[in-house]
Motif scaffolding. Structure first.
Motif, PDB file in Angstrom:
ATOM      1  N   TYR A  71       0.808  -1.218   0.000  1.00  0.00           N
ATOM      2  CA  TYR A  71       0.000   0.000   0.000  1.00  0.00           C
ATOM      3  C   TYR A  71       0.845   1.273   0.000  1.00  0.00           C
ATOM      4  O   TYR A  71       0.462   2.274  -0.597  1.00  0.00           O
ATOM      5  CB  TYR A  71      -0.929   0.025   1.212  1.00  0.00           C
ATOM      6  N   THR A 372     -12.098  -7.680  -3.510  1.00  0.00           N
ATOM      7  CA  THR A 372     -10.844  -8.428  -3.571  1.00  0.00           C
ATOM      8  C   THR A 372      -9.765  -7.616  -4.280  1.00  0.00           C
ATOM      9  O   THR A 372      -9.979  -7.098  -5.387  1.00  0.00           O
ATOM     10  CB  THR A 372     -11.050  -9.759  -4.306  1.00  0.00           C
ATOM     11  N   GLN A 373      -8.611  -7.511  -3.636  1.00  0.00           N
ATOM     12  CA  GLN A 373      -7.472  -6.820  -4.242  1.00  0.00           C
ATOM     13  C   GLN A 373      -6.315  -7.800  -4.457  1.00  0.00           C
ATOM     14  O   GLN A 373      -6.211  -8.830  -3.795  1.00  0.00           O
ATOM     15  CB  GLN A 373      -7.026  -5.649  -3.364  1.00  0.00           C
ATOM     16  N   ASN A 402      -6.242   3.148  -8.996  1.00  0.00           N
ATOM     17  CA  ASN A 402      -7.592   2.854  -9.451  1.00  0.00           C
ATOM     18  C   ASN A 402      -8.485   4.038  -9.100  1.00  0.00           C
ATOM     19  O   ASN A 402      -9.235   4.012  -8.123  1.00  0.00           O
ATOM     20  CB  ASN A 402      -8.100   1.572  -8.781  1.00  0.00           C
ATOM     21  N   ARG A 412      -5.159   2.839  -0.574  1.00  0.00           N
ATOM     22  CA  ARG A 412      -5.692   1.594  -1.136  1.00  0.00           C
ATOM     23  C   ARG A 412      -5.883   1.680  -2.649  1.00  0.00           C
ATOM     24  O   ARG A 412      -6.043   0.649  -3.309  1.00  0.00           O
ATOM     25  CB  ARG A 412      -7.021   1.242  -0.464  1.00  0.00           C
ATOM     26  N   VAL A 415      -3.477  -0.461  -5.220  1.00  0.00           N
ATOM     27  CA  VAL A 415      -3.473  -1.922  -5.322  1.00  0.00           C
ATOM     28  C   VAL A 415      -4.652  -2.343  -6.198  1.00  0.00           C
ATOM     29  O   VAL A 415      -5.800  -2.014  -5.892  1.00  0.00           O
ATOM     30  CB  VAL A 415      -3.583  -2.575  -3.928  1.00  0.00           C
ATOM     31  N   PHE A 417      -7.785  -4.098  -8.106  1.00  0.00           N
ATOM     32  CA  PHE A 417      -8.868  -5.011  -7.788  1.00  0.00           C
ATOM     33  C   PHE A 417      -8.787  -6.244  -8.686  1.00  0.00           C
ATOM     34  O   PHE A 417      -8.290  -6.170  -9.812  1.00  0.00           O
ATOM     35  CB  PHE A 417     -10.222  -4.341  -8.008  1.00  0.00           C
ATOM     36  N   TYR A 418      -9.319  -7.355  -8.157  1.00  0.00           N
ATOM     37  CA  TYR A 418      -9.496  -8.533  -8.997  1.00  0.00           C
ATOM     38  C   TYR A 418     -10.911  -8.458  -9.594  1.00  0.00           C
ATOM     39  O   TYR A 418     -11.906  -8.685  -8.907  1.00  0.00           O
ATOM     40  CB  TYR A 418      -9.341  -9.814  -8.162  1.00  0.00           C
TER      41      TYR A 418
END
Length: 424
Positions: A71, A372-373, A402, A412, A415, A417-418
């Motif tokens: 992060y 989910t990340q 993002n 955050r 990182v 996302f999925y």
């Protein structure tokens, strides 16, 4: 070379008072082996990069150890570059999960970094320091990545140390650390209570694809030393509430029984919370209650059986249901973690998770739903790459945010996302 290493958490936007326990483990092990180190947590010291640079220059720092997290990686990268610019003759070694999982990439993208210590760093760092101070070869040191003859070399991994008491810090060392630190903080889920933290083991037997804590073997400290530490912390803080910070305190029934029986035998009269597996036998929760447990956090992730299989969670939804109801029956608090947008998850799977939480809400104190990340030290990163879910040119060193979901100032946001079958 000056025989002292400065162990640093670089400046971030975060303000905290807690000790940097990962660095204290390193500091403690180095001290046990006759090696000098100093811990500098810039977030606790309220230092900007200029303060850190001035301090390192004034103290003629020649060996600098830096930890960083995914992060705050961009702030850490920037600090590394500025340190090397101000002190071009210093040697920089980095460690922690982020750098460990990207060791070769770190040396490729960050020319200012000289060495990477991978995995659990205590023994590796001590051997590394001794080799560097004596101008010896790094060839035989397990867990080190470095440059040799213009090439990046990664020595074999170091097996996890089985005797955790060999690595554990001395609490007396904390009084020597520069800064206004505190052992106590607000007890999570109990805003009116203060607590301290104790870790009884390392590793997690789970194989969850989104998590970086999986290990081939979970290891625990000697229970008597854990109980001694609790008694010592009660004397230091005057507080009888604590959080067991192990990823899964209940992973070993033998360890759990021994710990709870020890708490009862010594009449510690404590209240504590922990992270628990879902498939704990009801009688274990009863024993935990008698030993002072007031809350348990359980990671469900998904209530869809096929998603649980896809993420290698190795639990059943019925396990969570049984545990939550038992915890509630005992008058303890339970909290359930869930996630959305996992591998192979469709909208109907996400709805199953939400419905499950709604159905058990009378027995729950709280539940969370996180997107989910993807982290570099989790199997999910490889899955995302294989399924072309990341930008083609993505790497962990170029700028990434993002901004379609988070403001860029939010840590955050950096990182990814999925995102597979669900829209953002």
């Amino acid at each position: 070379m000056k025989k002292k290493i400065h162990l640093i958490c670089t400046p971030t936007n975060e303000k905290r008072a807690a000790y940097p326990f990962s660095l204290m483990y390193l500091h403690g092990y180095l001290a046990k082996n006759g090696l000098d180190s100093e811990v500098l947590d810039c977030s606790v010291l309220r230092w900007k990069i200029s303060h850190l640079l001035d301090y390192l220059e004034a103290n003629k720092a020649e060996l600098i150890g830096i930890t960083g997290y995914t992060y705050n990686r961009f702030q850490t990268y920037s600090a590394i570059r500025e340190i090397k610019s101000r002190l071009p003759g210093c040697r920089i070694v980095v460690g922690g999960r982020h750098f460990s999982s990207l060791a070769a990439e770190t040396l490729k993208h960050l020319k200012e970094v000289d060495f990477v210590v991978r995995g659990e760093g205590e023994i590796t760092l001590a051997e590394f320091c001794n080799a560097l101070y004596s101008n010896s070869s790094m060839d035989g040191i397990l867990g080190v990545t470095y440059r040799k003859d213009g090439k990046i070399v990664s020595n074999p991994d170091r097996p996890p140390e089985l005797d955790l008491d060999k690595l554990h810090y001395n609490i007396s060392d904390f009084s020597k650390v520069k800064g206004d630190y505190s052992f106590i903080s607000t007890m999570r889920r109990f805003p009116a209570s203060q607590s301290f933290m104790v870790m009884t083991g390392r590793g997690c037997p789970g194989r969850c694809v989104f998590c970086s804590l999986s290990t081939k073997r979970i290891r625990f400290r000697n229970v008597e030393s854990i109980l001694d530490e609790i008694e010592q912390m009660i004397k230091i803080t005057g507080v009888r509430n604590l959080t067991f910070s192990d990823p899964t305190l209940t992973a070993s029934q033998k360890h759990l029984v021994s710990l709870c029986e020890g708490i009862i035998r010594r009449n510690l009269n404590i209240k504590w919370r922990c992270y628990s597996r879902a498939d704990v036998l009801p009688e274990m929760f009863e024993l935990m209650k008698r030993a002072g447990c007031v809350a348990a956090d359980i990671a469900l992730e998904s209530a869809s059986p096929h998603v649980l299989q896809a993420i290698k969670k190795n639990i059943k939804v019925e396990d969570v249901l049984r545990s939550v109801k038992k915890i509630h029956e005992l008058g303890m608090k339970s909290f359930v973690y869930t996630m959305i947008s996992l591998p192979d998850e469709r909208e109907k799977d996400a709805e199953e998770t939400v419905r499950f939480v709604e159905d058990v809400s009378d027995s729950l104190d709280d539940a969370t739903l996180a997107i989910t990340q993807i982290f570099p030290d989790a199997e999910l990163y490889d899955i995302a790459k294989a399924r072309n879910l990341l930008p083609a040119n993505f790497n962990w060193f170029d700028d990434y945010h993002n901004t379609s979901y988070y403001d860029k100032s939010n840590l955050r946001s950096n990182v990814p996302f999925y995102i597979e079958h669900l829209s953002l």
